[in-house]
Design a protein around this motif. Structure first.
Motif, PDB file in Angstrom:
ATOM      1  N   THR A  63      -9.575  -2.308   9.379  1.00 45.19           N
ATOM      2  CA  THR A  63     -10.561  -2.102   9.442  1.00 45.19           C
ATOM      3  C   THR A  63     -11.224  -2.031   7.862  1.00 45.19           C
ATOM      4  N   LYS A  64     -12.427  -2.369   8.027  1.00 44.45           N
ATOM      5  CA  LYS A  64     -13.080  -2.165   6.935  1.00 44.45           C
ATOM      6  C   LYS A  64     -13.176  -0.589   6.839  1.00 44.45           C
ATOM      7  N   ALA A  65     -12.329   0.140   5.365  1.00 46.01           N
ATOM      8  CA  ALA A  65     -12.654   1.583   4.681  1.00 46.01           C
ATOM      9  C   ALA A  65     -14.261   1.816   4.214  1.00 46.01           C
ATOM     10  N   GLY A  66     -14.808   0.936   3.785  1.00 50.81           N
ATOM     11  CA  GLY A  66     -16.135   1.099   2.932  1.00 50.81           C
ATOM     12  C   GLY A  66     -16.405  -0.818   2.478  1.00 50.81           C
ATOM     13  N   ILE A  67     -17.589  -0.733   1.854  1.00 55.05           N
ATOM     14  CA  ILE A  67     -18.024  -1.662   1.858  1.00 55.05           C
ATOM     15  C   ILE A  67     -17.089  -3.035   1.281  1.00 55.05           C
ATOM     16  N   ASN A  68     -16.562  -2.672   0.305  1.00 58.41           N
ATOM     17  CA  ASN A  68     -15.575  -3.691  -0.322  1.00 58.41           C
ATOM     18  C   ASN A  68     -14.097  -3.275  -0.544  1.00 58.41           C
ATOM     19  N   MET A  86       1.003  -1.194  -0.093  1.00 56.55           N
ATOM     20  CA  MET A  86      -0.085   0.288  -0.249  1.00 56.55           C
ATOM     21  C   MET A  86       0.952   1.680  -0.141  1.00 56.55           C
ATOM     22  N   GLN A  87       2.084   1.402   1.064  1.00 52.75           N
ATOM     23  CA  GLN A  87       2.976   2.384   0.526  1.00 52.75           C
ATOM     24  C   GLN A  87       3.237   2.583  -0.567  1.00 52.75           C
ATOM     25  N   GLU A  88       3.927   1.892  -0.778  1.00 51.88           N
ATOM     26  CA  GLU A  88       4.707   2.085  -2.310  1.00 51.88           C
ATOM     27  C   GLU A  88       3.626   2.522  -3.473  1.00 51.88           C
ATOM     28  N   ALA A  89       2.749   1.877  -3.243  1.00 54.80           N
ATOM     29  CA  ALA A  89       1.818   2.552  -4.053  1.00 54.80           C
ATOM     30  C   ALA A  89       0.662   3.544  -3.566  1.00 54.80           C
ATOM     31  N   ARG A  90       1.347   4.357  -2.819  1.00 51.68           N
ATOM     32  CA  ARG A  90       1.003   5.018  -2.010  1.00 51.68           C
ATOM     33  C   ARG A  90      -0.532   5.809  -1.558  1.00 51.68           C
ATOM     34  N   VAL A  91      -0.960   4.710  -1.072  1.00 52.92           N
ATOM     35  CA  VAL A  91      -2.543   4.563  -1.057  1.00 52.92           C
ATOM     36  C   VAL A  91      -3.072   4.115   0.131  1.00 52.92           C
ATOM     37  N   GLU A  92      -4.087   5.031   0.984  1.00 49.97           N
ATOM     38  CA  GLU A  92      -4.617   4.635   2.148  1.00 49.97           C
ATOM     39  C   GLU A  92      -5.727   3.533   2.146  1.00 49.97           C
ATOM     40  N   SER A  93      -6.131   3.057   0.977  1.00 51.67           N
ATOM     41  CA  SER A  93      -7.285   1.488   1.174  1.00 51.67           C
ATOM     42  C   SER A  93      -6.741   0.840   0.206  1.00 51.67           C
ATOM     43  N   ILE A  94      -7.553  -0.428   0.622  1.00 58.59           N
ATOM     44  CA  ILE A  94      -7.233  -1.480  -0.603  1.00 58.59           C
ATOM     45  C   ILE A  94      -7.991  -2.436  -0.935  1.00 58.59           C
ATOM     46  N   SER A  95      -8.583  -2.314  -2.178  1.00 56.44           N
ATOM     47  CA  SER A  95      -9.967  -3.678  -2.555  1.00 56.44           C
ATOM     48  C   SER A  95      -9.684  -5.322  -1.975  1.00 56.44           C
ATOM     49  N   HIS A  96     -10.453  -5.457  -1.123  1.00 52.93           N
ATOM     50  CA  HIS A  96     -10.878  -6.785  -0.699  1.00 52.93           C
ATOM     51  C   HIS A  96     -10.602  -7.724  -2.063  1.00 52.93           C
TER      52      HIS A  96
END
Length: 324
Positions: free
Chosen positions: A196-201, A151-161
């Motif tokens: 933890t969940k960030a959204g539905i998926n 996630m850090q390499e992709a520079r994102v704070e959330s990840i899909s299911h």
């Protein structure tokens, strides 16, 4: 990027003067963006003092007055030396540790605090507490380290299911482990509470600093990570990863000096890096006092030398010339 966002907000505020505009962020160096924030009221959340900390612990532990006093007593040394910031997040982590585990002494820096908290919530102490866990502590720890790094390499704070399940499945298949990825993800969410969940998926780390901490764990286990820290120290996205990494080492005069000596991509980044030397030295708490003073003096000289150039660039920037 910060300048562009603030410029857009400034134009919006000028166009709609009756609309209240609120912008929040982590602590940043306002000296480089001062013209863009004129007209805005600047407010910072300050650290708690010991009296406020006592109130916090008393409310947390309720009838457990002895536990509240124990936590406060253990914390006094760290507070007086400035080793731990007095923020709600830090106090919450400490309170949970004292509530769940027989803590003998307060962690010396944030890296140690996060290590203790993650060990507790990933189940390292479940056997002693006679709590059944389907998966080994080390497995969950390594998985979170891998997910955080991706996630850090992709520079994102959330990840899909689908992405997080793929990451878990890949890790298990490479090691010939028979576990079910979905069951492992469920335990990571329900038991550890670090993911933890960030959204539905989609999913995220409960606080972004946990993502940064686990990435620093990987750095600390890999060779040549010092080069990564030096290279990425000017990048705000990697700032806390570098901080936690320095905290793993505890005594880091040479690393901090190399970070300061590394040319920054721009003057603003260089100024910010000089201002944050105290932040790094707080993590490297075992660094000898004389070396800390030398690092601060070196950073101060760099800051003073770079400031005039920064001011000239600000005045020449077309963005600033368009402001009223």
């Amino acid at each position: 990027e910060i300048n562009n966002v603030l410029y857009a907000l400034k134009l919006f505020a000028n166009a709609y003067p009756n609309v209240t505009v609120i912008c929040t962020s982590r602590d940043i160096d306002f000296s480089s963006i001062a013209p863009l924030t004129e007209g805005f009221k600047k407010v910072s959340i300050i650290n708690m003092n010991l009296k406020q900390v006592k109130i916090f612990f008393d409310k947390w532990f309720k009838e457990k007055h002895s536990l509240s006093e124990k936590a406060l007593s253990a914390l006094r040394g760290g507070f007086s030396e400035g080793l731990l910031p007095k923020t709600p997040l830090v106090l919450t982590l400490l309170a949970i540790l004292f509530d769940e585990k027989d803590v003998k002494e307060v962690p010396a820096n944030l890296t140690e605090l996060y290590a203790m908290f993650c060990e507790l919530f990933l189940g390292r102490w479940d056997a002693a507490r006679k709590i059944d866990s389907l998966f080994d502590y080390t497995l969950k720890d390594n998985l979170l380290t891998q997910i955080a790094s991706e996630m850090q390499e992709a520079r994102v704070e959330s990840i899909s299911h689908s992405a997080i399940v793929h990451s878990i499945r890949t890790y298990l298949e490479l090691r010939k482990l028979p576990h079910d990825p979905e069951s492992l993800l469920k335990e990571l969410i329900e038991r550890s509470q670090i993911i933890t969940k960030a959204g539905i998926n989609s999913y995220r780390f409960r606080h972004l600093t946990f993502q940064h901490y686990f990435v620093s764990r990987r750095w600390n286990q890999e060779p040549h990570s010092e080069d990564k820290a030096i290279e990425k120290a000017s990048d705000m996205w990697w700032r806390d990863v570098v901080f936690f990494y320095v905290g793993h080492r505890k005594e880091s005069f040479d690393l901090v000096r190399k970070i300061l000596e590394k040319p920054s991509p721009n003057t603003s980044a260089g100024l910010r890096k000089s201002l944050e030397v105290g932040y790094l030295l707080q993590a490297a708490y075992l660094t000898p006092h004389d070396q800390k003073i030398e690092s601060v003096e070196f950073a101060t000289i760099n800051y003073v030398r770079a400031l005039p150039e920064m001011m000239q660039r600000m005045k020449a920037d077309p963005l600033f010339k368009t402001l009223p």
